[in-house]
Design a protein around this motif. Structure first.
Motif, short mmCIF file in Angstrom:
data_model
loop_
_atom_site.label_atom_id
_atom_site.label_comp_id
_atom_site.label_asym_id
_atom_site.label_seq_id
_atom_site.Cartn_x
_atom_site.Cartn_y
_atom_site.Cartn_z
N ALA A 53 0.83 -1.20 0.00
CA ALA A 53 0.00 0.00 0.00
C ALA A 53 0.88 1.25 0.00
O ALA A 53 0.62 2.21 -0.75
N ASP A 54 1.92 1.27 0.83
CA ASP A 54 2.84 2.42 0.85
C ASP A 54 3.53 2.60 -0.49
O ASP A 54 3.76 3.73 -0.94
N ARG A 128 0.57 -4.60 -14.42
CA ARG A 128 0.35 -4.61 -12.98
C ARG A 128 -0.91 -5.44 -12.72
O ARG A 128 -1.92 -5.29 -13.41
N ALA A 129 -0.85 -6.30 -11.73
CA ALA A 129 -1.98 -7.17 -11.40
C ALA A 129 -2.22 -7.12 -9.90
O ALA A 129 -1.29 -7.28 -9.11
N PHE A 130 -3.48 -6.91 -9.54
CA PHE A 130 -3.87 -6.76 -8.14
C PHE A 130 -4.92 -7.80 -7.76
O PHE A 130 -5.87 -8.03 -8.51
N VAL A 131 -4.75 -8.38 -6.60
CA VAL A 131 -5.81 -9.18 -5.99
C VAL A 131 -6.69 -8.23 -5.19
O VAL A 131 -6.17 -7.46 -4.36
N VAL A 132 -8.00 -8.25 -5.45
CA VAL A 132 -8.92 -7.36 -4.75
C VAL A 132 -10.06 -8.17 -4.15
O VAL A 132 -10.35 -9.29 -4.57
N PHE A 150 -16.88 -1.21 1.75
CA PHE A 150 -15.69 -0.83 0.99
C PHE A 150 -15.59 -1.68 -0.27
O PHE A 150 -15.47 -2.91 -0.19
N PRO A 151 -15.63 -1.07 -1.46
CA PRO A 151 -15.56 -1.83 -2.72
C PRO A 151 -14.13 -2.04 -3.20
O PRO A 151 -13.25 -1.20 -2.98
N ASN A 152 -13.90 -3.17 -3.83
CA ASN A 152 -12.66 -3.44 -4.56
C ASN A 152 -11.40 -3.13 -3.75
O ASN A 152 -10.50 -2.41 -4.19
N VAL A 153 -11.35 -3.68 -2.56
CA VAL A 153 -10.24 -3.39 -1.65
C VAL A 153 -8.97 -4.11 -2.11
O VAL A 153 -8.96 -5.33 -2.34
N PHE A 154 -7.90 -3.36 -2.24
CA PHE A 154 -6.59 -3.90 -2.62
C PHE A 154 -6.10 -4.86 -1.54
O PHE A 154 -6.06 -4.52 -0.36
N ARG A 155 -5.73 -6.07 -1.97
CA ARG A 155 -5.19 -7.06 -1.03
C ARG A 155 -3.71 -7.31 -1.24
O ARG A 155 -2.93 -7.30 -0.28
N GLU A 156 -3.29 -7.55 -2.49
CA GLU A 156 -1.88 -7.76 -2.77
C GLU A 156 -1.66 -7.65 -4.27
O GLU A 156 -2.61 -7.66 -5.06
N VAL A 183 -5.47 -17.59 -1.37
CA VAL A 183 -6.51 -16.80 -0.73
C VAL A 183 -6.31 -16.85 0.78
O VAL A 183 -6.31 -17.92 1.40
N ASP A 184 -6.12 -15.68 1.37
CA ASP A 184 -5.92 -15.60 2.82
C ASP A 184 -7.19 -16.04 3.55
O ASP A 184 -8.30 -15.73 3.11
#
Length: 213
Positions: A53-54, A128-132, A150-156, A183-184
């Motif tokens: 995120a940072d 760039r590919a994001f798991v949301v 909260f929609p489409n939250v960035f996970r990794e 998947v966490d």
């Protein structure tokens, strides 16, 4: 859209509800990921992946929330996004098609197919590919601004926040990139998917995006 927000951000609670109906009306016409930041207060969605995120904040030079990035350009707050904003962006033709598929349950195998349907532009490019996770709902506000949905939250990321270098295929050809993730247990697996996009690595301009949703 790369949407920077925070669960303890007062202006986010005012502006996000203005953007949300526009997002819902254009789900088939846009991709959206929400990156939660370290400030101004507590946010468990940021704490779940602080490093990446940072890094996303640094990538775009985000200095305040909420902030909205459209196709690699910071356009201000989400309240400024209108239907005309999306229509104007969607009217641009792209020489690149991005398709994302995934298989599996706990361990997911992801294939990102980048196809040149026109003459690919010059320059250096990345994927760039994001798991949301969408949606991520809380029974009570997780921060201090009162928001619970909260929609489409960035996970990794699957590619690192800087992205994976990509040589665009010749017109009529395609390139496959494969990744996997786990998947966490804290995520709702039914609501987890991948968003990917191709961008110019220097200008950050997004050529096109796709998702497995």
């Amino acid at each position: 859209f790369e949407h920077f927000a925070q669960a303890s951000c007062g202006p986010c609670a005012l502006q996000n509800p203005i953007f949300e109906p526009i997002r819902l009306n254009n789900i088939g016409n846009m991709n959206h990921v929400a990156v939660h930041t370290s400030w101004p207060g507590f946010d468990p969605m940021y704490n779940a992946n602080t490093v990446e995120a940072d890094a996303m904040v640094t990538l775009y030079g985000i200095s305040g929330v909420p902030s909205m990035v459209l196709n690699g350009t910071n356009i201000g707050g989400p309240a400024g996004v209108t239907q005309a904003t999306i229509d104007n962006a969607a009217s641009d033709c792209s020489p690149i098609r991005v398709r994302v598929t995934e298989t599996g349950t706990t361990t997911r195998n992801v294939t990102i197919t980048v196809e040149s349907v026109g003459t690919p532009p010059s320059g250096s490019h990345v994927v760039r590919a994001f798991v949301v996770e969408d949606p991520l709902d809380y029974s009570s506000p997780p921060g201090s601004n009162g928001e619970t949905e909260f929609p489409n939250v960035f996970r990794e990321t699957l590619t690192g926040t800087g992205g994976a270098a990509l040589s665009l295929p010749a017109m009529g050809s395609s390139t496959d990139l494969t990744y996997s993730y786990t998947v966490d247990p804290s995520w709702d697996a039914a609501n987890v998917f991948v968003i990917a996009y191709v961008a110019n690595s220097s200008t950050r301009e997004v050529l096109n995006s796709g998702s497995s949703f």
